[in-house]
Design a protein around this motif. Structure first.
Motif, PDB file in Angstrom:
ATOM      1  N   LYS A  37       0.834  -1.190   0.000  1.00 14.50           N
ATOM      2  CA  LYS A  37       0.000   0.000   0.000  1.00 14.50           C
ATOM      3  C   LYS A  37       0.876   1.249   0.000  1.00 14.50           C
ATOM      4  O   LYS A  37       1.867   1.324   0.728  1.00 14.50           O
ATOM      5  CB  LYS A  37      -0.914   0.018   1.233  1.00 14.50           C
ATOM      6  N   PHE A  39       1.026   5.503   0.281  1.00 19.63           N
ATOM      7  CA  PHE A  39       0.321   6.680   0.784  1.00 19.63           C
ATOM      8  C   PHE A  39       1.166   7.936   0.608  1.00 19.63           C
ATOM      9  O   PHE A  39       2.386   7.913   0.756  1.00 19.63           O
ATOM     10  CB  PHE A  39       0.004   6.525   2.272  1.00 19.63           C
ATOM     11  N   ASP A  59      -2.771   4.511  -2.904  1.00 26.33           N
ATOM     12  CA  ASP A  59      -3.884   3.906  -2.167  1.00 26.33           C
ATOM     13  C   ASP A  59      -4.560   4.877  -1.217  1.00 26.33           C
ATOM     14  O   ASP A  59      -5.706   4.653  -0.821  1.00 26.33           O
ATOM     15  CB  ASP A  59      -3.378   2.685  -1.394  1.00 26.33           C
ATOM     16  N   GLY A  60      -3.845   5.923  -0.848  1.00 26.37           N
ATOM     17  CA  GLY A  60      -4.470   6.855   0.065  1.00 26.37           C
ATOM     18  C   GLY A  60      -3.621   8.074   0.354  1.00 26.37           C
ATOM     19  O   GLY A  60      -2.468   8.192  -0.086  1.00 26.37           O
ATOM     20  N   TYR A  71      -8.422   6.593   2.493  1.00 28.29           N
ATOM     21  CA  TYR A  71      -7.985   5.280   2.023  1.00 28.29           C
ATOM     22  C   TYR A  71      -8.960   4.773   0.968  1.00 28.29           C
ATOM     23  O   TYR A  71     -10.166   4.744   1.196  1.00 28.29           O
ATOM     24  CB  TYR A  71      -7.921   4.290   3.184  1.00 28.29           C
ATOM     25  N   GLU A  72      -8.417   4.446  -0.179  1.00 26.26           N
ATOM     26  CA  GLU A  72      -9.224   3.964  -1.306  1.00 26.26           C
ATOM     27  C   GLU A  72     -10.395   4.898  -1.600  1.00 26.26           C
ATOM     28  O   GLU A  72     -11.523   4.471  -1.831  1.00 26.26           O
ATOM     29  CB  GLU A  72      -9.694   2.534  -1.050  1.00 26.26           C
ATOM     30  N   MET A 215      -3.144   5.051  10.508  1.00 28.22           N
ATOM     31  CA  MET A 215      -3.348   4.264   9.290  1.00 28.22           C
ATOM     32  C   MET A 215      -2.855   2.830   9.473  1.00 28.22           C
ATOM     33  O   MET A 215      -3.505   1.882   8.996  1.00 28.22           O
ATOM     34  CB  MET A 215      -2.665   4.918   8.105  1.00 28.22           C
TER      35      MET A 215
END
Length: 281
Positions: A37, A39, A59-60, A71-72, A215
């Motif tokens: 992921k 960010f 992803d975020g 997120y998403e 997160m």
């Protein structure tokens, strides 16, 4: 699964070209395909990250020094300054002789009064610089300054009354009352000295490190699963929260206290180089 957290300016974004190297974009795409992921962890609010969102798929976003986590595409945490405190912040501009720069979900807001600019002539150049840069990034909040809009954090520019330390040749007869400002707001905000009379105000309980912590908890990951990429002192809290840290080739010496992997400069494909060396791609 690993979580990668990136600062923007000087880390992902080449500050001279205002672009992200193709090598970094490819590496981010590859690591996401492996199930990791990615960010953006920025001091900017989401309304001030519109240009970055157009440059890279992630992803975020951890925005506004952790005042909002996305997120998403969905906001999973959000903090806003109360209307009362926001009003006090706006009043502080003339009260303490400071240039107030508000940051919210919809973007950036500032509206210095004529009397403030008269007493502190250097503020006009600062205001114009911020306005022009953020206008180019589509980061200005179109809501009237006295309208109903939310902010999560803010910054201030101060004046020492001598024209010192700001790279400008404007001297004024009045200095900002920073001590008075501290006494009123230190209990509500972390006051971060960014140098040259510029300060960042982050609500207590928030910051780049708190954003990572929240997160990771949301994703069910540990600090050992987290990789931070940064270059400046405002990345210190993020480095504290991550078990693995990467400092860009040009970086603040303070980051070396965390024994980071030191990669190349952003324009020298530093992001992709570090990700390959650390087996993230």
């Amino acid at each position: 699964m690993k979580a990668l957290f990136f600062d923007v300016d000087g880390t992902l974004l080449d500050e001279k070209t205002r672009s992200i190297p193709e090598s970094a974009l490819t590496a981010i795409k590859q690591t996401r395909e492996l199930g990791n992921k990615v960010f953006i962890n920025s001091g900017r609010t989401i309304g001030m990250l519109k240009a970055v969102q157009k440059l890279v798929e992630v992803d975020g976003f951890l925005c506004g020094c952790g005042t909002e986590l996305i997120y998403e595409g969905a906001s999973v945490y959000y903090y806003k300054v109360s209307k009362d405190v926001k009003a006090r912040v706006i009043e502080a501009s003339d009260k303490y002789g400071i240039l107030v720069l508000l940051e919210g979900r919809a973007g950036w807001h500032s509206n210095p009064s004529e009397s403030l600019l008269k007493d502190h002539p250097s503020f006009k150049a600062h205001y114009d610089r911020f306005y022009n840069a953020l206008s180019g990034d589509d980061a200005l909040d179109p809501t009237p300054f006295d309208g109903d809009y939310e902010i999560s954090k803010f910054c201030i520019q101060t004046d020492d009354g001598q024209g010192n330390g700001k790279g400008l040749d404007f001297a004024s007869h009045k200095a900002s009352d920073m001590e008075g400002f501290r006494q009123e707001f230190a209990g509500l905000f972390h006051i971060i000295d960014r140098g040259k009379g510029f300060f960042e105000m982050v609500p207590k309980g928030h910051g780049k490190g708190n954003a990572v912590d929240r997160m990771l908890k949301y994703l069910g990951l540990t600090p050992e699963d987290a990789y931070s990429f940064g270059d400046s002192t405002n990345d210190i809290e993020m480095f504290k929260a991550c078990g693995n840290n990467i400092a860009m080739g040009v970086h603040a010496k303070e980051l070396e206290a965390f024994d980071p992997f030191i990669t190349k400069n952003v324009e020298e494909d530093g992001v992709a180089y570090a990700m390959k060396e650390l087996n993230l791609i």
